[in-house]
Write a protein that holds these residues in place. Structure first.
Motif, PDB file in Angstrom:
ATOM      1  N   VAL A 176       0.843  -1.195   0.000  1.00 17.08           N
ATOM      2  CA  VAL A 176       0.000   0.000   0.000  1.00 17.08           C
ATOM      3  C   VAL A 176       0.884   1.253   0.000  1.00 17.08           C
ATOM      4  O   VAL A 176       1.831   1.343   0.754  1.00 17.08           O
ATOM      5  CB  VAL A 176      -0.871   0.037   1.262  1.00 17.08           C
ATOM      6  CG1 VAL A 176      -1.733   1.264   1.268  1.00 17.08           C
ATOM      7  CG2 VAL A 176      -1.704  -1.209   1.340  1.00 17.08           C
ATOM      8  N   HIS A 177       0.552   2.194  -0.847  1.00 20.39           N
ATOM      9  CA  HIS A 177       1.298   3.457  -0.868  1.00 20.39           C
ATOM     10  C   HIS A 177       0.371   4.560  -0.402  1.00 20.39           C
ATOM     11  O   HIS A 177      -0.576   4.907  -1.096  1.00 20.39           O
ATOM     12  CB  HIS A 177       1.809   3.759  -2.280  1.00 20.39           C
ATOM     13  CG  HIS A 177       2.954   2.893  -2.675  1.00 20.39           C
ATOM     14  ND1 HIS A 177       2.808   1.555  -2.975  1.00 20.39           N
ATOM     15  CD2 HIS A 177       4.284   3.151  -2.777  1.00 20.39           C
ATOM     16  CE1 HIS A 177       3.982   1.048  -3.270  1.00 20.39           C
ATOM     17  NE2 HIS A 177       4.893   1.984  -3.157  1.00 20.39           N
ATOM     18  N   GLN A 178       0.632   5.060   0.754  1.00 14.68           N
ATOM     19  CA  GLN A 178      -0.224   6.089   1.329  1.00 14.68           C
ATOM     20  C   GLN A 178       0.522   7.412   1.311  1.00 14.68           C
ATOM     21  O   GLN A 178       1.501   7.589   2.001  1.00 14.68           O
ATOM     22  CB  GLN A 178      -0.571   5.707   2.778  1.00 14.68           C
ATOM     23  CG  GLN A 178      -1.330   6.757   3.517  1.00 14.68           C
ATOM     24  CD  GLN A 178      -2.752   6.863   3.059  1.00 14.68           C
ATOM     25  OE1 GLN A 178      -3.502   5.906   3.104  1.00 14.68           O
ATOM     26  NE2 GLN A 178      -3.113   8.037   2.577  1.00 14.68           N
ATOM     27  N   MET A 179       0.031   8.326   0.485  1.00 11.70           N
ATOM     28  CA  MET A 179       0.721   9.611   0.396  1.00 11.70           C
ATOM     29  C   MET A 179       0.241  10.533   1.511  1.00 11.70           C
ATOM     30  O   MET A 179      -0.931  10.505   1.877  1.00 11.70           O
ATOM     31  CB  MET A 179       0.380  10.229  -0.951  1.00 11.70           C
ATOM     32  CG  MET A 179       1.419  11.186  -1.442  1.00 11.70           C
ATOM     33  SD  MET A 179       1.160  11.517  -3.171  1.00 11.70           S
ATOM     34  CE  MET A 179       1.011  13.267  -3.122  1.00 11.70           C
ATOM     35  N   SER A 180       1.132  11.345   2.021  1.00  9.27           N
ATOM     36  CA  SER A 180       0.726  12.270   3.076  1.00  9.27           C
ATOM     37  C   SER A 180       0.306  13.603   2.484  1.00  9.27           C
ATOM     38  O   SER A 180       0.877  14.053   1.494  1.00  9.27           O
ATOM     39  CB  SER A 180       1.892  12.533   4.021  1.00  9.27           C
ATOM     40  OG  SER A 180       2.409  11.320   4.474  1.00  9.27           O
ATOM     41  N   PRO A 181      -0.665  14.248   3.090  1.00 16.64           N
ATOM     42  CA  PRO A 181      -1.047  15.562   2.600  1.00 16.64           C
ATOM     43  C   PRO A 181       0.039  16.582   2.919  1.00 16.64           C
ATOM     44  O   PRO A 181       0.868  16.346   3.809  1.00 16.64           O
ATOM     45  CB  PRO A 181      -2.329  15.862   3.380  1.00 16.64           C
ATOM     46  CG  PRO A 181      -2.248  15.027   4.590  1.00 16.64           C
ATOM     47  CD  PRO A 181      -1.443  13.821   4.245  1.00 16.64           C
ATOM     48  N   PRO A 182       0.053  17.705   2.200  1.00 14.43           N
ATOM     49  CA  PRO A 182       1.060  18.728   2.522  1.00 14.43           C
ATOM     50  C   PRO A 182       0.809  19.263   3.928  1.00 14.43           C
ATOM     51  O   PRO A 182      -0.299  19.206   4.441  1.00 14.43           O
ATOM     52  CB  PRO A 182       0.811  19.805   1.467  1.00 14.43           C
ATOM     53  CG  PRO A 182      -0.564  19.570   1.002  1.00 14.43           C
ATOM     54  CD  PRO A 182      -0.825  18.101   1.110  1.00 14.43           C
TER      55      PRO A 182
ATOM     56  N   SER B  15      -5.385   6.254  -0.739  1.00 11.73           N
ATOM     57  CA  SER B  15      -4.188   5.415  -0.895  1.00 11.73           C
ATOM     58  C   SER B  15      -4.144   4.690  -2.233  1.00 11.73           C
ATOM     59  O   SER B  15      -5.148   4.483  -2.883  1.00 11.73           O
ATOM     60  CB  SER B  15      -4.041   4.413   0.245  1.00 11.73           C
ATOM     61  OG  SER B  15      -4.756   3.233   0.002  1.00 11.73           O
ATOM     62  N   MET B  16      -2.929   4.326  -2.610  1.00 11.58           N
ATOM     63  CA  MET B  16      -2.701   3.697  -3.913  1.00 11.58           C
ATOM     64  C   MET B  16      -2.472   2.217  -3.731  1.00 11.58           C
ATOM     65  O   MET B  16      -1.579   1.809  -2.992  1.00 11.58           O
ATOM     66  CB  MET B  16      -1.460   4.288  -4.556  1.00 11.58           C
ATOM     67  CG  MET B  16      -1.726   5.527  -5.337  1.00 11.58           C
ATOM     68  SD  MET B  16      -2.737   5.177  -6.735  1.00 11.58           S
ATOM     69  CE  MET B  16      -3.872   6.494  -6.634  1.00 11.58           C
ATOM     70  N   VAL B  17      -3.256   1.433  -4.409  1.00  7.45           N
ATOM     71  CA  VAL B  17      -3.128  -0.022  -4.284  1.00  7.45           C
ATOM     72  C   VAL B  17      -3.585  -0.611  -5.607  1.00  7.45           C
ATOM     73  O   VAL B  17      -4.470  -0.052  -6.239  1.00  7.45           O
ATOM     74  CB  VAL B  17      -4.008  -0.481  -3.092  1.00  7.45           C
ATOM     75  CG1 VAL B  17      -5.059  -1.472  -3.520  1.00  7.45           C
ATOM     76  CG2 VAL B  17      -3.186  -1.023  -1.975  1.00  7.45           C
ATOM     77  N   PRO B  18      -2.985  -1.712  -6.083  1.00  4.83           N
ATOM     78  CA  PRO B  18      -3.500  -2.300  -7.316  1.00  4.83           C
ATOM     79  C   PRO B  18      -4.968  -2.671  -7.117  1.00  4.83           C
ATOM     80  O   PRO B  18      -5.325  -3.247  -6.122  1.00  4.83           O
ATOM     81  CB  PRO B  18      -2.649  -3.562  -7.495  1.00  4.83           C
ATOM     82  CG  PRO B  18      -1.469  -3.358  -6.652  1.00  4.83           C
ATOM     83  CD  PRO B  18      -1.857  -2.451  -5.536  1.00  4.83           C
TER      84      PRO B  18
END
Lengths: 371, 315, 415
Positions: B144-150, B241-244
């Motif tokens: 899982v790729h979880q990006m953080s907000p600014p 979040s980014m996940v296939p």
């Protein structure tokens, strides 16, 4: 198009210049009907091979490759019929198939916490199929007011909607777990899910479906459908009820998909929301396109290739890259062939034949279903 | 539909909604208000992604089923850009650019050679979506790729009336969606390229006859449509979040939004997104097992009475 | 002329097809022992599946790839947490690749489907991967399906009491809607409700659902903690959205909610996780020498793995080790429908890094459960510290079997 070509396409006899053989009360006997699809050598060979297949293949090949390909082929046949002859590509065929499977599981016996009535198979199966055909008609009614590309989007959305319904509903569909242990009955002492009986069961229904589609395409209804595919406005002007024909086509395709769906569910032994998810909706399209939509046999060809790839591509390529393989094969076929494997075959055989002249495409398209 | 029937239909839909609103407000006002915000913010995200889809479809009749993969691609690239540079804005630009480039490549190298073959183009996009999704899985893995907000959008916004606290980033989705919608509208209605695109949507042949380089217009449109998907990906990478598997989900949402709102209409995409977002969140909040049934029923109703969508136009 | 050429080409094609299909029918089976290994390498638990494969491989490497004089051949397959995909993959491994023993699958619902399939293959032994649904061995068990790991319910034994000790008298349950979380919630609530805890709201969310805003909006003000039984991507999403929304209630975790694959996801380290108690069959900071040796072995063999083996790695390791230990015990003899092998497995006492594991009458493991708490170490990595270790946890959780009810959406209930 010359008159001879037209007659050939429509299977009408050329007018006889010869007088009737014996005058009988002044009434001429009707000209002998020529069967539109003479049984050729290749038909006999293929049929013989199919019948003899379990004798030289292992049980795994009979069951997981043979029977699965036939059941999937039947579902893809519904799409080939709808798309190739009706001009409507519907991604909801697997939805109808899965719904039939679910209904058989709900009305019949299954291992599940959800609804389960336990009725005998001769009640559950026809009931399931009727419900699936009704659903297919409903989907058709929703989709026919738009054409071409819209139909793909709408049917995909409907299919996915049903998938989410199956995932989230527990009272009827048992949610994520789905229904396990959905098996065919034991009749006449034979357990019909054993590899060889099941193979013959699917073979029988696949043949029936194939012959039915071949027959249907030569009836007035089938010809009208192909006319609607080619030019709906002209057919409408001629007085045909275009919408009714299309919805009826969806219903027929739904019946085919329902039979295939019940067989496929019996093959898996279970039906879950995953069986009607996006992956499978698109897989059926891939199978139909792979084989070619110009002739019903394309569905089965595509199914065989798909099942072989599914089982053995991961032995040749990296185990986890199966989707990449299928995607690339599909892309290659769509980009480089007008109509899948059958399109390549037609181009190949036209190239090798000097009887037809002209370009391969024109020669190939001169063929109709009357062969 | 005659005005009488239209009025009847409006009442049929409007009265249950008003009744539900009244009940919801007196039953649990906080839940109702939060769900409203949830729905509108989700709708903003859906709109950003679906607007690209409907733009490409409206002009080029190309149902780009690889739209979801472009979303995923943009999201991942945005994530890595943010990791390397630490700037969320740069990540947005990178996501937009990456998806736009890939979209441009698709149009110029594949679709340009299949003019008018809508079905074939669609099937190519299906194949492309499978291939791109698997390549991404191979390259980036399944983690899982979880990006953080600014930093300036991080954390909750406290002290709000009725709802007490709400995620700042999620709230900012609303102005983001509106800004992008307005920018898109300005682009389509106030620039020359936009005028050409609108003309092309109405009559492709006349556009070519008027001397416009149609291929260039197509390429630009596809690039923008794809770029919007990528932009949506970066925005969604923080919230969802980014996940296939995200690619299929967002593709299907775009499909439903465009079907409900109308093909080829950006305003229609906004309306469709609002309807879908609200239906989804209210369904999840008040009747979780049947939330998808609401969406489905809405889809069926729209298809039954307005097959081209609410603001759709004939082909 | 042309028709003859055409016939020739068609005959050639037909012959090729027959050769390919028929030829495959005569495939040989080589002498090494073939073990099929199934894990979820796609879908929501892909990261866990990868680590599970590492755990299984570790068990093989510890024996240098040989058991009882026979070479070990592992054939891997992948699923995506969907039951029918798992069954198809298993069927291919068993019927086409002709594996002798099948190890897998990873997820709860897959386990139930594979168990049903195992009943159709009485001559193959099926050993679990990490699937943890109670129903797999408790409801209609299969005589050739063995599970050397404790199930989801067993993993939560002791957590109810720990939650009450921390002062959580009212909790809300947020869990995924399928078999494994049902077991986990049942394991937690059986003890928690009996000791006087209250669960006013249970929220079941679909597996793979991404938007938790509605669930978060439904959290009542008067609960003391949230029992979060989510795994993989769902857990990451929920934790992120909950923190962003300003949620500050303490969390009680399910076993895969605070597993290493979650504590190490790519993104900002979630400090809000520190202090979360959970129940699991593994505890990163357990200080027994066998466990430390296992961790060192894992790190040496897999430098690209996690800082500490995850739940999936340990559980797959346990099951693969049992497979190989059983083979050792019968000296590699899998003849006679593997009857001797299965007997050996039933009697096996598995020496695992976390204690001994025995099987009960349903071929279900009786083992150890840890109650853990998440803490941060000097490098800023999160790991699980041991609060309590409970041995000999059986499948009915100490409740008399007649009274025991398998977990479902509505069972147990104590609002």
């Amino acid at each position: 198009m010359s008159a001879a070509n037209w007659r050939g396409a429509m299977n009408v006899q050329a007018p006889r210049a010869v007088a009737p053989e014996s005058p009988r009360a002044g009434v001429a006997p009707p000209p002998p009907r020529r069967f539109s699809n003479p049984v050729r050598a290749r038909h006999v060979v293929v049929l013989a091979l199919l019948l003899a297949y379990p004798w030289f293949a292992t049980p795994f090949f009979t069951f997981q490759i043979g029977a699965q390909a036939l059941a999937l082929g039947l579902i893809a046949l519904s799409l080939t019929f709808l798309g190739g002859s009706g001009g409507m590509i519907s991604l909801a065929q697997m939805t109808v198939a899965g719904l039939a499977g679910y209904m058989v599981a709900i009305f019949g016996s299954a291992a599940t916490d959800g609804a389960n009535l336990g009725w005998p198979w001769w009640l559950a199966v026809p009931l399931g199929m009727i419900i699936a055909v009704v659903a297919a008609t409903f989907i058709g009614w929703l989709s026919v007011r738009t054409e071409g590309i819209y139909t793909i989007m709408i049917t995909l959305a409907i299919g996915v909607g049903f998938h989410y319904l199956a995932v989230q509903n527990y009272a009827v569909f048992n949610g994520f777990q789905g229904m396990q242990k959905v098996f065919p009955p034991t009749l006449a002492g034979i357990y019909w899910r054993a590899p060889v009986p099941f193979y013959y069961l699917t073979l029988a229904w696949a043949l029936a479906g194939y012959l039915f589609v071949m027959y249907l395409l030569r009836t007035p209804f089938g010809i009208a459908l192909q006319g609607i595919r080619d030019n709906p406005r002209r057919m409408h002007a001629l007085g045909f009820n275009v919408t009714a024909h299309r919805v009826a086509a969806y219903a027929v395709a739904g019946a085919l998909a329902a039979v295939g769906g019940v067989l496929f569910t019996w093959y898996n032994g279970l039906v879950t929301p995953g069986s009607v998810g996006t992956g499978w909706l698109i897989n059926i399209l891939i199978i139909a396109v792979l084989g070619g939509m110009r002739h019903p046999v394309g569905a089965f060809l595509g199914a065989i290739v798909f099942v072989l790839l599914q089982n053995f591509a991961i032995d040749v390529f990296d185990r986890e890259r199966f989707n990449l393989v299928i995607g690339v094969v599909f892309l290659v076929i769509v980009l480089f062939s007008r109509d899948g494997l059958l399109g390549w075959w037609a181009a190949l055989s036209a190239r090798m034949s000097t009887q037809r002249g002209g370009t391969p495409w024109r020669a190939a398209s001169g063929r109709s279903y009357a062969r | 539909m005659t005005p009488v029937w239209k009025g009847f239909g409006a009442l049929l839909i409007g009265i249950p909604i008003l009744a539900f609103t009244a009940w919801g407000l007196q039953d649990n006002p906080r839940l109702f208000a939060v769900t409203l915000l949830n729905g509108l913010t989700l709708a903003a995200l859906y709109f950003i992604v679906a607007s690209g889809f409907t733009l490409v479809f409206g002009l080029m009749r190309n149902v780009n089923l690889a739209h979801g993969s472009l979303y995923l691609l943009g999201g991942y690239l945005g994530f890595f850009t943010a990791q390397v540079t630490g700037s969320w804005l740069l990540a947005l630009a990178a996501g937009f650019a990456a998806a736009a480039v890939v979209g441009l490549a698709m149009q110029v190298s594949i679709f340009r050679f299949m003019p008018g073959q809508d079905l074939r183009q669609t099937m190519v996009t299906i194949g492309l979506s499978i291939v791109i999704a698997d390549l991404l899985l191979w390259a980036i893995g399944a983690q899982v790729h979880q990006m953080s907000p600014p930093a300036w959008l991080d954390g909750p916004l406290r002290g709000l009336p009725v709802i007490r606290a709400y995620s700042t980033y999620r709230l900012s989705l609303l102005p983001m969606g509106i800004a992008i919608g307005v920018a898109l509208w300005l682009f389509l209605n106030r620039t020359r390229v936009g005028m050409m695109i609108r003309a092309g949507v109405d009559d492709r042949v006349m556009l070519a006859a008027a001397g416009v380089n149609v291929n260039l217009v197509f390429a630009t449109t596809f690039a923008i449509g794809a770029g919007l998907a990528g932009l949506g990906g970066v925005i969604g990478a923080v919230e969802l979040s980014m996940v296939p598997g995200e690619d299929t989900r967002l593709l299907l949402t775009s499909l439903v939004v465009v079907i409900v709102g109308g093909m080829g209409s950006v305003v229609g995409a906004a309306i469709g997104a609002a309807i879908l977002g609200l239906a989804e969140t209210y369904g999840l909040a008040y009747a979780p097992t049947y939330s998808v049934v609401f969406t489905f029923v809405i889809l069926v109703l729209v298809l039954a009475f307005r097959p081209r969508g609410i603001l759709g136009r004939p082909a | 002329m042309e028709s003859r050429k055409r016939t020739f080409v068609r005959a050639l094609v037909a012959a090729t097809v027959i050769a390919v299909i028929g030829g495959a029918a005569f495939a040989q089976s080589p002498p090494p022992v073939k073990i099929g290994l199934l894990a979820t390498l796609e879908g929501p638990f892909a990261a866990g599946g990868q680590d599970g494969m590492r755990g299984a491989e570790l068990a093989v490497r510890q024996r240098n790839g040989v058991v009882a004089g026979r070479k070990i051949e592992i054939i891997k397959a992948s699923s995506d947490a969907k039951p029918e995909v798992a069954v198809n993959a298993t069927r291919k491994l068993v019927e086409q690749d002709k594996v002798d023993i099948m190890v897998g699958p990873l997820s709860g619902s897959e386990g139930i489907a594979v168990k049903e399939y195992s009943k159709t293959q009485p001559n193959i032994t099926f050993i679990n991967g990490s699937s943890g649904a109670q129903a797999t061995t408790l409801v209609n068990p299969s005589p050739n399906f063995f599970r050397f790991n404790t199930d989801g319910g067993q993993w939560m034994v002791g957590l109810g009491k720990a939650a009450l000790d921390k002062g959580y008298k009212r909790v809300m349950v947020i869990a995924e809607d399928y078999a494994f979380p049902y077991s986990q919630v049942q394991g937690f609530m059986t003890e928690y409700c009996k000791l006087g805890g209250k669960v006013p709201v249970k929220a079941w969310v679909p597996l793979g659902g991404k938007d938790y805003s509605s669930v978060i909006a439904r959290i009542p003000k008067d609960v003391d903690a949230l029992v979060v039984v989510l795994g993989g991507a769902d857990a990451v999403n929920f934790l992120n959205q909950y923190e962003q929304a300003g949620g500050d209630k303490p969390l009680v975790g399910g076993s895969i909610t605070v597993s290493q694959d979650i504590l190490n996801y790519k993104g900002k380290r979630r400090d809000s996780l520190v202090g979360t108690i959970a129940g699991a069959p593994v505890a990163d900071a357990y200080d027994a020498p066998e466990w430390k040796a296992f961790v060192a072995d894992y790190k040496k063999n897999f430098p690209d793995g996690y800082p500490s083996p995850s739940l999936f790695a340990l559980v797959y390791y346990l099951n693969m080790k049992a497979t190989l230990d059983g083979l050792e015990a019968v000296k590699g003899d899998l003849s006679d429908g593997q009857k001797k092998y299965r007997e050996a497995l039933s009697k096996l006492v598995l020496k695992s890094p976390v204690g001994d594991v025995k099987l009960d009458a349903n071929r279900q493991a009786i083992g150890t459960t840890f109650i853990t708490e998440v803490v941060k170490d000097a490098q800023g990595n999160l790991y699980n510290k041991v609060l309590r270790k409970i041995d000999n946890v059986n499948q009915t959780l100490g409740v008399p079997p007649a009274e025991f009810k398998v977990g479902s959406r509505d069972e147990p209930n104590c609002p």
